[in-house]
Scaffold this motif. Structure first.
Motif, short mmCIF file in Angstrom:
data_model
loop_
_atom_site.label_atom_id
_atom_site.label_comp_id
_atom_site.label_asym_id
_atom_site.label_seq_id
_atom_site.Cartn_x
_atom_site.Cartn_y
_atom_site.Cartn_z
N ASN A 31 0.80 -1.15 -0.09
CA ASN A 31 -0.43 0.37 -0.07
C ASN A 31 0.76 1.51 -0.22
O ASN A 31 2.20 1.08 -0.20
N ARG A 32 0.48 2.52 0.45
CA ARG A 32 0.76 3.80 0.64
C ARG A 32 0.66 4.64 0.77
O ARG A 32 0.39 5.62 1.81
N ASN A 33 0.51 3.36 2.33
CA ASN A 33 -0.10 4.61 3.79
C ASN A 33 1.29 4.70 3.72
O ASN A 33 0.53 6.21 5.30
N HIS A 34 2.46 5.03 3.85
CA HIS A 34 3.27 5.84 4.17
C HIS A 34 3.42 7.60 3.78
O HIS A 34 3.74 7.71 4.07
N LYS A 35 2.06 8.03 3.08
CA LYS A 35 2.17 8.71 2.47
C LYS A 35 1.00 9.87 2.44
O LYS A 35 0.41 10.85 2.76
N GLY A 36 0.45 8.92 3.51
CA GLY A 36 -1.08 9.60 4.16
C GLY A 36 -2.32 8.30 4.96
O GLY A 36 -1.59 7.84 5.10
N PRO A 37 -3.11 9.23 5.18
CA PRO A 37 -3.55 8.13 5.89
C PRO A 37 -4.91 7.53 5.03
O PRO A 37 -5.28 7.26 3.76
N TRP A 38 -5.15 5.60 5.37
CA TRP A 38 -6.45 5.19 4.63
C TRP A 38 -7.36 4.94 5.31
O TRP A 38 -7.17 4.91 6.99
N GLY A 39 -8.74 5.70 5.40
CA GLY A 39 -9.38 5.61 5.89
C GLY A 39 -9.60 7.23 6.56
O GLY A 39 -9.13 8.05 6.74
#
Length: 289
Positions: A31-39
């Motif tokens: 995923n790309r969760n390190h770039k911003g929130p997920w949800g």
């Protein structure tokens, strides 16, 4: 508005709706969760790939747009390839008015200025298609788009209004190249019909066997349909020694046949005399009636 499904919950929901899955390596943590929130998440967004080699591209992305580019890719055969779980580079910026309509499950307005990060708010699914109006969407592919959207909506308690196209999110896009009114109607019908559980496994009817009538029953000349049933079981066990029959009268052929059954069970000498005993009878399992 909802907390995103875990990877296991997502896969379970998809399988429960009958989606054919191919789970790719590390999709649960890709995923790309390190770039911003997920949800929190508000809906499902559908796309078309507009190119070939879709599987590699959707998983790895490009130097300018790193992968994963979607939660999953639907190939032409209807398989859903799970490639990512969490924030993926699929939606980009889009309309705040559209997002508000999706959250309220109202009809969508025309997309306004790009102002909201859609990658954090939508599950994204790519559909393998050139998007030129001539490349067909096979029935199996559209069925998977319907089923996966239904699965996620059902898991979150959403309606079909929570499923949108990339082209409905931003004025920059034209995908997917099929009518969203049609796919949303199919999703709504599937949600209304409820999940279709697999048919229950057939329950075999209990088999009742004849109780042991006692050794004294088996005397020469005894007539009974039970004797015919015994003979048929002996034949089925490869122990029949009948020239004709078996029939309803206990004869020497029945004795020879039953003695063969006793020997098959391991009896020898006088124990294999051709007269039924309780143990050998129970093992023969003569059906009742």
């Amino acid at each position: 508005m909802a907390t995103p499904l875990t990877a296991d919950a997502l896969a379970r929901a998809l399988r429960g709706e009958g989606v054919a899955l191919s789970e790719h390596t590390n999709w649960r943590t890709h995923n790309r969760n390190h770039k911003g929130p997920w949800g929190p998440v508000h809906g499902v967004m559908l796309h078309h790939t507009a190119g070939t080699d879709s599987l590699r591209l959707c998983r790895a992305g490009t130097a300018a747009l790193p992968g994963p580019l979607c939660t999953g890719l639907i190939t032409k055969d209807g398989t859903l390839h799970l490639l990512g779980n969490g924030r993926t580079n699929h939606a980009g910026s889009g309309s705040a008015a559209v997002l508000e309509a999706v959250r309220a499950e109202r009809p969508l307005p025309a997309p306004g200025p790009d102002a909201v990060d859609g990658n954090a708010r939508f599950y994204g699914f790519e559909i393998e298609n050139l998007g030129n109006g001539r490349d067909p969407y096979p029935a199996a592919q559209l069925a998977t788009a319907e089923r996966l959207s239904t699965a996620i909506c059902r898991a979150h308690g959403w309606s079909a209004a929570s499923v949108i196209a990339h082209k409905e999110w931003t004025r920059r896009k034209i995908d997917p190249s099929f009518p969203m009114l049609v796919i949303r109607a199919r999703i709504a019908a599937r949600l209304d019909s409820g999940p279709k559980p697999p048919p229950p496994a057939p329950v075999p009817a209990p088999v009742a066997y004849e109780p042991f009538p006692g050794a004294a029953f088996f005397v020469p000349g005894r007539r009974s349909e039970l004797i015919t049933a015994v003979g048929r079981r002996l034949v089925a066990e490869g122990c029949g020694r009948y020239a004709t029959g078996p029939g309803p009268v206990w004869t020497g052929a029945d004795v020879l046949s039953y003695a063969a059954w006793q020997r098959k069970l391991g009896y020898v000498g006088a124990a294999a005399d051709g007269i039924p005993g309780r143990i050998s009878w129970d093992k023969l399992r003569v059906p009742r009636g």
